[in-house]
Design an enzyme around this catalytic site. Structure first.
Site, PDB file in Angstrom:
ATOM      1  N   ARG A  37       0.838  -1.211   0.000  1.00  0.00           N
ATOM      2  CA  ARG A  37       0.000   0.000   0.000  1.00  0.00           C
ATOM      3  C   ARG A  37       0.866   1.251   0.000  1.00  0.00           C
ATOM      4  O   ARG A  37       0.424   2.311  -0.425  1.00  0.00           O
ATOM      5  CB  ARG A  37      -0.957  -0.007   1.193  1.00  0.00           C
ATOM      6  CG  ARG A  37      -0.303  -0.123   2.543  1.00  0.00           C
ATOM      7  CD  ARG A  37      -1.336  -0.188   3.650  1.00  0.00           C
ATOM      8  NE  ARG A  37      -0.740  -0.675   4.892  1.00  0.00           N
ATOM      9  CZ  ARG A  37      -1.384  -0.774   6.033  1.00  0.00           C
ATOM     10  NH1 ARG A  37      -2.657  -0.439   6.091  1.00  0.00           N
ATOM     11  NH2 ARG A  37      -0.776  -1.233   7.113  1.00  0.00           N
ATOM     12  N   GLU A  39       4.028   2.981  -1.618  1.00  0.00           N
ATOM     13  CA  GLU A  39       4.862   2.785  -2.806  1.00  0.00           C
ATOM     14  C   GLU A  39       6.355   2.783  -2.480  1.00  0.00           C
ATOM     15  O   GLU A  39       7.121   1.976  -3.017  1.00  0.00           O
ATOM     16  CB  GLU A  39       4.557   3.881  -3.838  1.00  0.00           C
ATOM     17  CG  GLU A  39       5.248   3.637  -5.153  1.00  0.00           C
ATOM     18  CD  GLU A  39       4.833   4.637  -6.213  1.00  0.00           C
ATOM     19  OE1 GLU A  39       4.776   4.235  -7.383  1.00  0.00           O
ATOM     20  OE2 GLU A  39       4.568   5.805  -5.866  1.00  0.00           O
ATOM     21  N   ASP A  62      -3.580  -1.342  -2.117  1.00  0.00           N
ATOM     22  CA  ASP A  62      -4.170  -1.319  -0.776  1.00  0.00           C
ATOM     23  C   ASP A  62      -5.406  -2.206  -0.856  1.00  0.00           C
ATOM     24  O   ASP A  62      -6.402  -1.858  -1.495  1.00  0.00           O
ATOM     25  CB  ASP A  62      -4.554   0.111  -0.385  1.00  0.00           C
ATOM     26  CG  ASP A  62      -5.156   0.173   1.021  1.00  0.00           C
ATOM     27  OD1 ASP A  62      -5.634  -0.871   1.518  1.00  0.00           O
ATOM     28  OD2 ASP A  62      -5.159   1.271   1.610  1.00  0.00           O
ATOM     29  N   ASN A  89      -1.937 -12.489   1.583  1.00  0.00           N
ATOM     30  CA  ASN A  89      -1.043 -12.435   2.752  1.00  0.00           C
ATOM     31  C   ASN A  89      -1.289 -11.214   3.642  1.00  0.00           C
ATOM     32  O   ASN A  89      -1.141 -11.312   4.863  1.00  0.00           O
ATOM     33  CB  ASN A  89       0.406 -12.434   2.255  1.00  0.00           C
ATOM     34  CG  ASN A  89       1.372 -12.038   3.346  1.00  0.00           C
ATOM     35  OD1 ASN A  89       1.708 -12.844   4.212  1.00  0.00           O
ATOM     36  ND2 ASN A  89       1.804 -10.776   3.349  1.00  0.00           N
ATOM     37  N   TYR A 165      -8.576 -10.748  15.921  1.00  0.00           N
ATOM     38  CA  TYR A 165      -7.683 -11.462  15.000  1.00  0.00           C
ATOM     39  C   TYR A 165      -8.201 -12.879  14.735  1.00  0.00           C
ATOM     40  O   TYR A 165      -8.330 -13.313  13.593  1.00  0.00           O
ATOM     41  CB  TYR A 165      -6.276 -11.503  15.592  1.00  0.00           C
ATOM     42  CG  TYR A 165      -5.245 -12.124  14.671  1.00  0.00           C
ATOM     43  CD1 TYR A 165      -4.890 -11.503  13.479  1.00  0.00           C
ATOM     44  CD2 TYR A 165      -4.630 -13.315  15.004  1.00  0.00           C
ATOM     45  CE1 TYR A 165      -3.943 -12.068  12.636  1.00  0.00           C
ATOM     46  CE2 TYR A 165      -3.673 -13.884  14.173  1.00  0.00           C
ATOM     47  CZ  TYR A 165      -3.338 -13.254  12.988  1.00  0.00           C
ATOM     48  OH  TYR A 165      -2.404 -13.813  12.155  1.00  0.00           O
ATOM     49  N   SER A 168     -11.401 -12.999  12.729  1.00  0.00           N
ATOM     50  CA  SER A 168     -11.176 -12.623  11.320  1.00  0.00           C
ATOM     51  C   SER A 168     -10.569 -13.794  10.548  1.00  0.00           C
ATOM     52  O   SER A 168     -10.932 -14.054   9.393  1.00  0.00           O
ATOM     53  CB  SER A 168     -10.280 -11.384  11.225  1.00  0.00           C
ATOM     54  OG  SER A 168      -8.941 -11.674  11.578  1.00  0.00           O
ATOM     55  N   LYS A 169      -9.683 -14.536  11.198  1.00  0.00           N
ATOM     56  CA  LYS A 169      -9.068 -15.669  10.490  1.00  0.00           C
ATOM     57  C   LYS A 169     -10.038 -16.857  10.398  1.00  0.00           C
ATOM     58  O   LYS A 169      -9.948 -17.656   9.459  1.00  0.00           O
ATOM     59  CB  LYS A 169      -7.757 -16.080  11.162  1.00  0.00           C
ATOM     60  CG  LYS A 169      -6.652 -15.007  11.053  1.00  0.00           C
ATOM     61  CD  LYS A 169      -6.202 -14.764   9.615  1.00  0.00           C
ATOM     62  CE  LYS A 169      -4.987 -13.841   9.523  1.00  0.00           C
ATOM     63  NZ  LYS A 169      -4.508 -13.613   8.160  1.00  0.00           N
TER      64      LYS A 169
HETATM   65  N1  LIG Z   1       3.803 -13.405  12.232  1.00  0.00           N
HETATM   66  C1  LIG Z   1       3.188 -14.481  12.644  1.00  0.00           C
HETATM   67  O1  LIG Z   1       3.628 -15.144  13.612  1.00  0.00           O
HETATM   68  C2  LIG Z   1       1.943 -14.964  11.934  1.00  0.00           C
HETATM   69  C3  LIG Z   1       1.350 -16.159  12.365  1.00  0.00           C
HETATM   70  C4  LIG Z   1       0.228 -16.644  11.706  1.00  0.00           C
HETATM   71  C5  LIG Z   1      -0.290 -15.934  10.622  1.00  0.00           C
HETATM   72  N2  LIG Z   1       0.304 -14.756  10.223  1.00  0.00           N
HETATM   73  C6  LIG Z   1      -0.287 -14.073   9.076  1.00  0.00           C
HETATM   74  O2  LIG Z   1       0.703 -13.917   8.080  1.00  0.00           O
HETATM   75  C7  LIG Z   1       0.407 -12.764   7.264  1.00  0.00           C
HETATM   76  C8  LIG Z   1       1.642 -11.877   7.182  1.00  0.00           C
HETATM   77  O3  LIG Z   1       1.990 -11.502   8.499  1.00  0.00           O
HETATM   78  P1  LIG Z   1       3.427 -10.925   8.900  1.00  0.00           P
HETATM   79  O4  LIG Z   1       3.825 -11.621  10.140  1.00  0.00           O
HETATM   80  O5  LIG Z   1       4.329 -10.881   7.726  1.00  0.00           O
HETATM   81  O6  LIG Z   1       2.959  -9.449   9.324  1.00  0.00           O
HETATM   82  P2  LIG Z   1       3.665  -8.025   9.132  1.00  0.00           P
HETATM   83  O7  LIG Z   1       5.130  -8.154   9.225  1.00  0.00           O
HETATM   84  O8  LIG Z   1       2.933  -7.122  10.071  1.00  0.00           O
HETATM   85  O9  LIG Z   1       3.275  -7.649   7.602  1.00  0.00           O
HETATM   86  C9  LIG Z   1       1.948  -7.406   7.251  1.00  0.00           C
HETATM   87  C10 LIG Z   1       1.907  -6.959   5.817  1.00  0.00           C
HETATM   88  O10 LIG Z   1       0.530  -6.712   5.467  1.00  0.00           O
HETATM   89  C11 LIG Z   1       0.492  -5.434   4.860  1.00  0.00           C
HETATM   90  N3  LIG Z   1      -0.832  -4.806   4.936  1.00  0.00           N
HETATM   91  C12 LIG Z   1      -1.595  -4.541   6.021  1.00  0.00           C
HETATM   92  N4  LIG Z   1      -2.722  -3.907   5.649  1.00  0.00           N
HETATM   93  C13 LIG Z   1      -2.666  -3.764   4.294  1.00  0.00           C
HETATM   94  C14 LIG Z   1      -3.517  -3.187   3.317  1.00  0.00           C
HETATM   95  N5  LIG Z   1      -4.669  -2.599   3.654  1.00  0.00           N
HETATM   96  N6  LIG Z   1      -3.153  -3.263   1.997  1.00  0.00           N
HETATM   97  C15 LIG Z   1      -1.996  -3.840   1.640  1.00  0.00           C
HETATM   98  N7  LIG Z   1      -1.123  -4.378   2.525  1.00  0.00           N
HETATM   99  C16 LIG Z   1      -1.464  -4.332   3.832  1.00  0.00           C
HETATM  100  C17 LIG Z   1       1.551  -4.609   5.589  1.00  0.00           C
HETATM  101  O11 LIG Z   1       1.850  -3.432   4.864  1.00  0.00           O
HETATM  102  P3  LIG Z   1       2.473  -2.112   5.588  1.00  0.00           P
HETATM  103  O12 LIG Z   1       3.967  -2.342   5.638  1.00  0.00           O
HETATM  104  O13 LIG Z   1       2.076  -0.999   4.694  1.00  0.00           O
HETATM  105  O14 LIG Z   1       1.875  -2.022   6.957  1.00  0.00           O
HETATM  106  C18 LIG Z   1       2.676  -5.647   5.576  1.00  0.00           C
HETATM  107  O15 LIG Z   1       3.307  -5.698   4.330  1.00  0.00           O
HETATM  108  C19 LIG Z   1      -0.806 -12.092   7.925  1.00  0.00           C
HETATM  109  O16 LIG Z   1      -1.981 -12.463   7.244  1.00  0.00           O
HETATM  110  C20 LIG Z   1      -0.787 -12.655   9.335  1.00  0.00           C
HETATM  111  O17 LIG Z   1      -2.065 -12.650   9.936  1.00  0.00           O
HETATM  112  C21 LIG Z   1       1.399 -14.259  10.849  1.00  0.00           C
END
Ligand SMILES: NC(=O)c1ccc[n+]([C@@H]2O[C@H](COP(=O)([O-])OP(=O)(O)OC[C@H]3O[C@@H](n4cnc5c(N)ncnc54)[C@H](OP(=O)(O)O)[C@@H]3O)[C@@H](O)[C@H]2O)c1
Length: 248
Positions: A37, A39, A62, A89, A165, A168-169
């Protein structure tokens, strides 16, 4: 632009799990469309990959914004004419304040905004891109969920309640099942998986897995053979040594 390569879209891929999935999908020969979201963040992430020779294109996206999704879809149609892989993701986990950790006190606005990104946006982008999969009757959709959303394990699990959270999942899981049913008879396969607890901005430093490890199951599901899994929920392969299903 024509290419023989598979076109793989990864949402929220400027950092964390999305970035790792993009790197791995590109490494095995797909053209990855890295999206963000913001750039500046997205172009920086793209630069890190292209500097190392990975085949990555970029567009802003976004996932909560109708106009952004429309623009992105139009660009994809004009540039590539198809989509082969979609990894949903992008996600948020806003449970930081004590009152947000109980269903009895969680703010409805928190529920709404979490559902907006984690559930409705997955539906929005799927509705937009599935027509570009139907063009070739080929598609692999990977929805990122969490084992915290396994309702079967709630009575005995050790995770925080995290109502916005988790619910939502649960929504993501339901969407996966229903979408798979609707896509029955096509070569578009949609599945969900839990990447495990990972060291990302969301997961924090204490997590046992890296994002690169969490990405492995996404790559497996994004490259399923024709007739492969449809409408199922998988655990992280790194923990179990191979693809196994999680109970809903
Ligand atoms: N980390 C864990 O332990 C874990 C465990 C289970 C599942 N997950 C799932 O894995 C996925 C990735 O998580 P992560 O750990 O990599 O989280 P993260 O480091 O917080 O990254 C989240 C990503 O989502 C993007 N995002 C959020 N809202 C958005 C929007 N409206 N449009 C476009 N992009 C958006 C963020 O962009 P910005 O940089 O702009 O904020 C970032 O690139 C998520 O679905 C999360 O629920 C994570």
């Amino acid at each position: 632009m024509t290419t023989e390569k598979r076109i793989a879209v990864v949402t929220g891929s400027n950092r964390g799990l999305g970035y790792a999935i993009s790197r791995q999908l590109s490494k095995i020969g797909n053209r990855v469309i890295l999206t963000s979201r913001n750039e500046t963040d997205g172009l920086a992430a793209k630069g890190q990959l292209t500097n190392k020779g990975f085949d990555v294109d970029y567009h802003t996206l976004d996932v909560t914004n109708d106009g952004s999704v429309q623009q992105f879809t139009e660009w994809l149609r004009e540039t590539y004419g198809k989509v082969d892989i979609l990894v949903n993701n992008a996600g948020v986990n806003p449970t930081t304040k004590p009152e947000e950790s109980s269903l009895l006190t969680v703010q409805l606005e928190t529920m709404r905004s979490t559902f907006e990104t984690n559930v409705l946006a997955v539906l929005r982008i799927s509705q937009a891109l599935i027509p570009l999969m139907k063009v070739q009757n080929y598609g692999r959709i990977v929805n990122i969920s969490t084992e915290m959303a396994s309702l079967t394990s709630v009575p005995t699990d050790y995770y925080p309640l995290a109502p916005s959270y988790r619910l939502s999942k649960v929504g993501v899981n339901g969407l996966t099942v229903l979408l798979a049913k609707e896509l029955q008879g096509t070569n578009i396969l949609v599945n969900a998986y839990s990447p495990g607890w990972m060291k990302t901005d969301m997961g924090g430093d204490d997590a046992p897995f890296t994002a690169e490890e969490g990405a492995e199951t996404a790559v497996y599901l994004a490259t399923l053979p024709d007739g492969g899994a449809q409408g199922l929920f998988f655990a992280e392969m790194r923990k179990f040594g191979g693809p196994i299903q999680v109970q809903w």
